[in-house]
Design a protein around this motif. Structure first.
Motif, short mmCIF file in Angstrom:
data_model
loop_
_atom_site.label_atom_id
_atom_site.label_comp_id
_atom_site.label_asym_id
_atom_site.label_seq_id
_atom_site.Cartn_x
_atom_site.Cartn_y
_atom_site.Cartn_z
N CYS A 31 -24.87 43.19 -32.48
CA CYS A 31 -23.50 43.02 -31.57
C CYS A 31 -22.29 42.85 -32.44
O CYS A 31 -21.06 42.89 -32.02
CB CYS A 31 -23.83 41.89 -30.74
N PHE A 32 -22.66 42.51 -33.72
CA PHE A 32 -21.42 42.32 -34.68
C PHE A 32 -20.65 43.45 -35.26
O PHE A 32 -19.77 43.11 -35.95
CB PHE A 32 -21.91 41.39 -35.62
N ARG A 33 -21.06 44.70 -35.28
CA ARG A 33 -20.19 45.67 -35.74
C ARG A 33 -19.95 46.68 -34.81
O ARG A 33 -18.88 47.36 -34.51
CB ARG A 33 -20.82 46.47 -37.02
N ALA A 34 -20.93 47.23 -33.67
CA ALA A 34 -20.77 48.19 -33.10
C ALA A 34 -19.31 48.25 -32.14
O ALA A 34 -18.81 49.10 -31.91
CB ALA A 34 -22.00 48.64 -32.16
N PRO A 35 -19.33 47.01 -31.50
CA PRO A 35 -17.95 46.86 -30.79
C PRO A 35 -16.60 47.30 -31.31
O PRO A 35 -15.66 47.76 -30.99
CB PRO A 35 -17.99 45.44 -30.21
N ILE A 36 -16.58 46.77 -32.75
CA ILE A 36 -15.40 47.30 -33.72
C ILE A 36 -15.32 48.77 -33.84
O ILE A 36 -14.54 49.45 -33.51
CB ILE A 36 -15.63 46.39 -35.00
N LEU A 37 -16.44 49.14 -34.44
CA LEU A 37 -16.29 50.70 -34.83
C LEU A 37 -16.61 51.91 -33.85
O LEU A 37 -16.28 52.81 -33.86
CB LEU A 37 -17.84 50.87 -35.91
N SER A 38 -16.98 51.19 -32.61
CA SER A 38 -16.72 52.27 -31.42
C SER A 38 -15.41 52.75 -31.21
O SER A 38 -15.52 53.85 -30.46
CB SER A 38 -17.45 51.52 -30.16
N VAL A 53 -16.19 34.51 -36.60
CA VAL A 53 -16.75 33.35 -36.50
C VAL A 53 -18.57 33.50 -36.54
O VAL A 53 -19.09 32.75 -37.23
CB VAL A 53 -16.52 32.55 -35.18
N GLY A 54 -18.89 34.56 -35.89
CA GLY A 54 -20.25 34.80 -35.88
C GLY A 54 -20.90 35.25 -37.07
O GLY A 54 -21.83 35.13 -37.72
N ASN A 55 -19.79 36.10 -37.89
CA ASN A 55 -20.24 36.49 -39.27
C ASN A 55 -20.71 35.55 -40.09
O ASN A 55 -21.27 35.53 -41.02
CB ASN A 55 -19.31 37.28 -39.84
N VAL A 56 -19.96 34.19 -39.97
CA VAL A 56 -20.10 32.90 -40.81
C VAL A 56 -21.63 32.23 -40.26
O VAL A 56 -22.21 31.75 -41.22
CB VAL A 56 -18.85 32.11 -40.93
N ILE A 57 -21.36 32.07 -38.99
CA ILE A 57 -22.39 31.18 -38.57
C ILE A 57 -24.05 31.79 -38.58
O ILE A 57 -24.76 30.78 -38.99
CB ILE A 57 -22.14 30.88 -37.07
N LEU A 58 -24.04 32.80 -38.36
CA LEU A 58 -25.38 33.58 -38.27
C LEU A 58 -26.12 33.40 -39.62
O LEU A 58 -27.33 32.89 -39.60
CB LEU A 58 -25.39 34.95 -37.60
N PRO A 59 -25.71 33.82 -40.80
CA PRO A 59 -26.31 33.50 -42.12
C PRO A 59 -26.84 31.94 -42.02
O PRO A 59 -27.84 31.90 -42.74
CB PRO A 59 -25.53 34.09 -42.98
N GLY A 60 -25.88 31.20 -41.85
CA GLY A 60 -26.25 29.78 -41.92
C GLY A 60 -27.33 29.41 -41.06
O GLY A 60 -28.06 28.58 -41.31
N VAL A 112 -22.11 27.44 -30.94
CA VAL A 112 -20.91 28.24 -31.35
C VAL A 112 -21.64 29.63 -31.26
O VAL A 112 -20.75 30.49 -30.77
CB VAL A 112 -20.83 27.94 -32.71
N LEU A 113 -22.85 29.99 -31.53
CA LEU A 113 -23.37 31.38 -31.46
C LEU A 113 -23.31 31.78 -29.98
O LEU A 113 -22.77 33.04 -29.60
CB LEU A 113 -24.51 31.47 -31.95
N ALA A 114 -23.62 31.06 -28.81
CA ALA A 114 -23.40 31.34 -27.69
C ALA A 114 -21.87 31.61 -27.00
O ALA A 114 -21.77 32.41 -26.25
CB ALA A 114 -24.09 30.13 -26.79
N GLY A 115 -21.15 30.75 -27.79
CA GLY A 115 -19.61 30.90 -27.53
C GLY A 115 -19.08 32.04 -27.94
O GLY A 115 -18.38 32.65 -27.37
N VAL A 116 -19.57 32.42 -29.27
CA VAL A 116 -19.36 33.78 -29.96
C VAL A 116 -19.59 34.89 -29.16
O VAL A 116 -18.66 35.94 -28.73
CB VAL A 116 -19.91 33.75 -31.15
N ILE A 117 -20.73 34.92 -28.55
CA ILE A 117 -21.56 35.98 -27.82
C ILE A 117 -20.69 36.23 -26.35
O ILE A 117 -20.28 37.37 -26.08
CB ILE A 117 -22.87 36.01 -27.76
N ALA A 118 -20.28 35.03 -25.79
CA ALA A 118 -19.79 35.08 -24.56
C ALA A 118 -18.31 35.49 -24.63
O ALA A 118 -17.82 36.29 -24.00
CB ALA A 118 -19.72 33.45 -24.03
N LEU A 119 -17.52 35.21 -25.94
CA LEU A 119 -16.18 35.57 -26.04
C LEU A 119 -16.24 36.92 -26.31
O LEU A 119 -15.26 37.79 -26.21
CB LEU A 119 -15.46 34.92 -27.35
#
Length: 195
Positions: free
Chosen positions: A27-34, A119-126, A83-90
């Motif tokens: 979910c973290f790249r396709a929406p941007i590069l599309s 935000v997701g880019n930072v949270i998911l690896p942690g 936070v991840l749930a909020g990220v995905i909802a946003l």
């Protein structure tokens, strides 16, 4: 009178963590590069300038620098799962808003999805390190692979998808909300065990 003994639910397993990592990373790249392969189509349809079209592809990068420093504080306050749930909802709201009329929604939605992904880019690896401290290497490799695949899918499938399904450029952008909704679904078991 006896107090009820709280039941302990096991946190999701490592295979489910791997599934979560893959789905969220997709979910973290396709929406941007599309948006990139559709820039000429968007310009022809809306009449925006080349500068505005360039801004459309630059906004997420600006969000990465401006918003990502907020991620640790958000995680400490609300917990990584929430936070991840909020990220995905946003992110879902941003993807759908970008596909809606009027034209300012195209840019507003891009800001929302760029901020969410920052935000997701930072949270998911942690999150990976916390949940799989003995499998950080394989899980991080899986995350990196899925992130790369996400970018390739967004850039490579958007135009063929638009043609195959006879979509407008707005429909092609909005179609990327489907994997984002799947991302929200895989997070539900984690929310029951949010720390």
């Amino acid at each position: 009178m006896r107090r009820p003994i709280p039941t302990h639910r096991a946190r999701p397993s490592h295979p489910y963590l791997a599934l979560t990592v893959v789905v969220l990373a997709l979910c973290f790249r396709a929406p941007i590069l599309s948006a990139s392969p559709l820039v000429d189509t968007i310009r022809a349809s809306t009449g925006i300038s080349s500068t505005a079209a360039g801004l459309l592809t630059t906004i997420p990068v600006i969000c990465f620098g401006a918003v990502s420093p907020l991620a640790p504080a958000l995680a400490r306050r609300f917990g990584m799962e929430r936070v991840l749930a909020g990220v995905i909802a946003l992110l879902a709201i941003g993807v759908l808003a970008r596909a809606a009329a009027p034209l300012p929604m195209l840019f507003g939605g891009t800001v929302l999805l760029g901020a969410a992904i920052a935000v997701g880019n930072v949270i998911l690896p942690g999150f990976i390190k916390r949940e799989a401290p003995r499998r950080i290497g394989p899980m991080t490799s899986l995350y990196s692979m899925a992130i790369s695949a996400s970018g390739a899918l967004g850039a490579g499938l958007t135009v063929p998808l638009m043609r195959a399904l006879d979509l407008s450029w707005r429909g092609a952008l909005g179609a990327w909300a489907v994997p984002v909704v799947a991302g929200l679904a895989v997070l539900l078991p984690w929310l029951r065990h949010a720390r």
